[in-house]
Design a protein around this motif. Structure first.
Motif, mmCIF file in Angstrom:
data_model
loop_
_atom_site.group_PDB
_atom_site.id
_atom_site.type_symbol
_atom_site.label_atom_id
_atom_site.label_comp_id
_atom_site.label_asym_id
_atom_site.label_seq_id
_atom_site.Cartn_x
_atom_site.Cartn_y
_atom_site.Cartn_z
ATOM 1 N N LEU A 116 0.796 -1.222 0.000
ATOM 2 C CA LEU A 116 0.000 0.000 0.000
ATOM 3 C C LEU A 116 0.829 1.273 0.000
ATOM 4 N N GLY A 117 2.146 1.135 0.006
ATOM 5 C CA GLY A 117 2.978 2.328 0.061
ATOM 6 C C GLY A 117 3.023 2.955 1.438
ATOM 7 N N GLY A 126 12.968 -9.258 -1.262
ATOM 8 C CA GLY A 126 11.885 -9.612 -2.171
ATOM 9 C C GLY A 126 11.066 -8.423 -2.619
ATOM 10 N N LYS A 127 9.891 -8.732 -3.129
ATOM 11 C CA LYS A 127 8.945 -7.717 -3.572
ATOM 12 C C LYS A 127 7.561 -8.132 -3.110
ATOM 13 N N PRO A 128 6.680 -7.157 -2.833
ATOM 14 C CA PRO A 128 5.341 -7.520 -2.360
ATOM 15 C C PRO A 128 4.548 -8.217 -3.458
ATOM 16 N N PRO A 129 3.658 -9.144 -3.103
ATOM 17 C CA PRO A 129 2.903 -9.878 -4.119
ATOM 18 C C PRO A 129 1.860 -9.029 -4.835
ATOM 19 N N ASN A 148 2.863 -8.287 -10.895
ATOM 20 C CA ASN A 148 3.410 -8.468 -12.239
ATOM 21 C C ASN A 148 2.486 -7.997 -13.352
ATOM 22 N N VAL A 149 1.335 -7.410 -13.017
ATOM 23 C CA VAL A 149 0.474 -6.847 -14.060
ATOM 24 C C VAL A 149 1.186 -5.631 -14.669
ATOM 25 N N PRO A 150 1.342 -5.572 -15.984
ATOM 26 C CA PRO A 150 2.030 -4.421 -16.600
ATOM 27 C C PRO A 150 1.377 -3.103 -16.206
ATOM 28 N N VAL A 151 2.202 -2.074 -15.993
ATOM 29 C CA VAL A 151 1.685 -0.786 -15.536
ATOM 30 C C VAL A 151 0.842 -0.090 -16.597
ATOM 31 N N ASP A 152 0.973 -0.505 -17.867
ATOM 32 C CA ASP A 152 0.192 0.127 -18.928
ATOM 33 C C ASP A 152 -0.989 -0.739 -19.372
ATOM 34 N N GLU A 189 -3.126 4.060 -12.891
ATOM 35 C CA GLU A 189 -1.955 4.880 -12.607
ATOM 36 C C GLU A 189 -1.192 4.214 -11.467
ATOM 37 N N THR A 190 0.125 4.234 -11.552
ATOM 38 C CA THR A 190 0.946 3.567 -10.556
ATOM 39 C C THR A 190 0.946 4.342 -9.237
ATOM 40 N N VAL A 191 0.663 3.665 -8.142
ATOM 41 C CA VAL A 191 0.842 4.209 -6.788
ATOM 42 C C VAL A 191 2.057 3.532 -6.167
ATOM 43 N N VAL A 192 2.070 2.205 -6.123
ATOM 44 C CA VAL A 192 3.211 1.437 -5.650
ATOM 45 C C VAL A 192 3.878 0.799 -6.870
ATOM 46 N N ALA A 193 5.120 1.147 -7.099
ATOM 47 C CA ALA A 193 5.816 0.635 -8.278
ATOM 48 C C ALA A 193 6.025 -0.873 -8.183
ATOM 49 N N PRO A 194 5.924 -1.586 -9.309
ATOM 50 C CA PRO A 194 6.102 -3.027 -9.296
ATOM 51 C C PRO A 194 7.551 -3.468 -9.102
#
Length: 323
Positions: free
Chosen positions: A214-215, A241-244, A301-305, A318-323
């Motif tokens: 959630l940032g 790691g990275k968040p799911p 992993n959903v593309p930001v676009d 729109e991106t809030v938390v970057a992947p």
């Protein structure tokens, strides 16, 4: 607990967890514009209020919360989380210390569970925790407001405005001609919250939400403080790691009259309405300038676009938390 401001002309009660205060007073967009312009106030008297007193209050809270509060100066607002042992978000606290007392407001109906947890962790510390919801009500003044605040009222000031811990007996004195100007409902407040990409416990969270998704890292989670429950998960995701999942902001198709409710599944538009779910809507609102908008949690992993579908409603992210 029903607010006396629901008796004001045009007041319509909010629903769900916000029941008990006004959702709006007859003109949702006018109320949003007023808040955006720094005028008026929002009745948040349904929120839980608690206090922590005692010489050890800040040192003790520092051990339990995700935020660094052991040296919190009087008057400085902050926010913090309580996590489970697995790092999942259980409580969100919005707090300020006035020099002798830590004042906290929390989501409606969550204060008793939070107090029970805090009481179980007192041990030998010189602290007292009290539920003050019956005595004090939260009133929000938007950023830019120049409304005077009585000197005896505790204020929690952030970049989004001022939260007042107002004696509940004074709520009845607030009206369109009162000291803070005209009232705005929680729907207007929520619209500006969504516009500002600010997560809310119980809306943007579920039973497995971690702060990174959630940032909330930085604003509510301090990465260079001592141990607290759930810290291992925070450190592991931060370092290894990275968040799911990740929080996104959605522009919904304005041609749709229907707003997708919380929990509406999201799919890639390219896969159609029968495709695999890749997330869900957390909060959807109507904004006075942006139209229908929402916050949502989607797989990292959903593309930001990628264009999305909320049920059958088109949604651009729109991106809030970057992947």
């Amino acid at each position: 607990m029903k607010s006396p401001l629901l008796s004001l002309p045009g007041a319509v009660s909010a629903e769900g967890v916000d029941e008990g205060v006004a959702g709006h007073y007859g003109d949702l967009f006018r109320e949003q514009r007023a808040l955006a312009d720094g005028t008026g106030f929002v009745d948040l008297s349904h929120r839980g209020v608690l206090t922590v007193t005692g010489d050890d209050r800040l040192a003790w809270l520092h051990l339990l919360l995700t935020q660094h509060v052991s040296e919190l100066p009087p008057g400085r607002a902050t926010e913090a989380l309580v996590l489970s042992a697995n790092g999942h978000i259980e409580h969100a606290l919005y707090l300020v210390d006035d020099g002798t007392t830590v004042w906290v407001h929390v989501e409606p109906g969550t204060q008793q569970a939070l107090i029970a947890y805090l009481e179980s962790m007192k041990f030998f510390y010189r602290v007292e925790v009290a539920d003050r919801t019956d005595e004090f009500a939260v009133v929000h003044l938007p950023a830019g407001s120049i409304a005077p605040v009585p000197e005896d009222v505790v204020v929690r000031e952030t970049g989004h405005g001022r939260d007042l811990f107002l004696p509940r007996a004074r709520l009845a004195d607030l009206s369109g001609s009162g000291p803070f100007g005209p009232p705005a409902g929680v729907l207007a407040y929520e619209a500006l919250r969504v516009e500002g990409h600010r997560p809310r416990l119980g809306f943007e969270t579920d039973h497995r939400t971690i702060p990174h998704e959630l940032g909330w890292i930085g604003s509510a989670v301090h990465l260079q403080k001592g141990c607290y429950r759930g810290q291992e998960t925070v450190a592991r995701v931060q370092n290894l790691g990275k968040p799911p999942r990740r929080l996104v902001f959605l522009h919904l198709d304005g041609s749709e009259v229907h707003l997708p409710p919380r929990g509406t599944e999201l799919r890639r538009a390219a896969d159609g309405p029968d495709g695999r779910a890749i997330g869900f809507v957390t909060t959807s609102v109507r904004h006075h300038e942006l139209g229908p908008i929402a916050l949502a949690l989607i797989k990292r992993n959903v593309p930001v676009d990628a264009d999305l579908l909320a049920d059958t409603t088109a949604a651009a992210q729109e991106t809030v938390v970057a992947p």
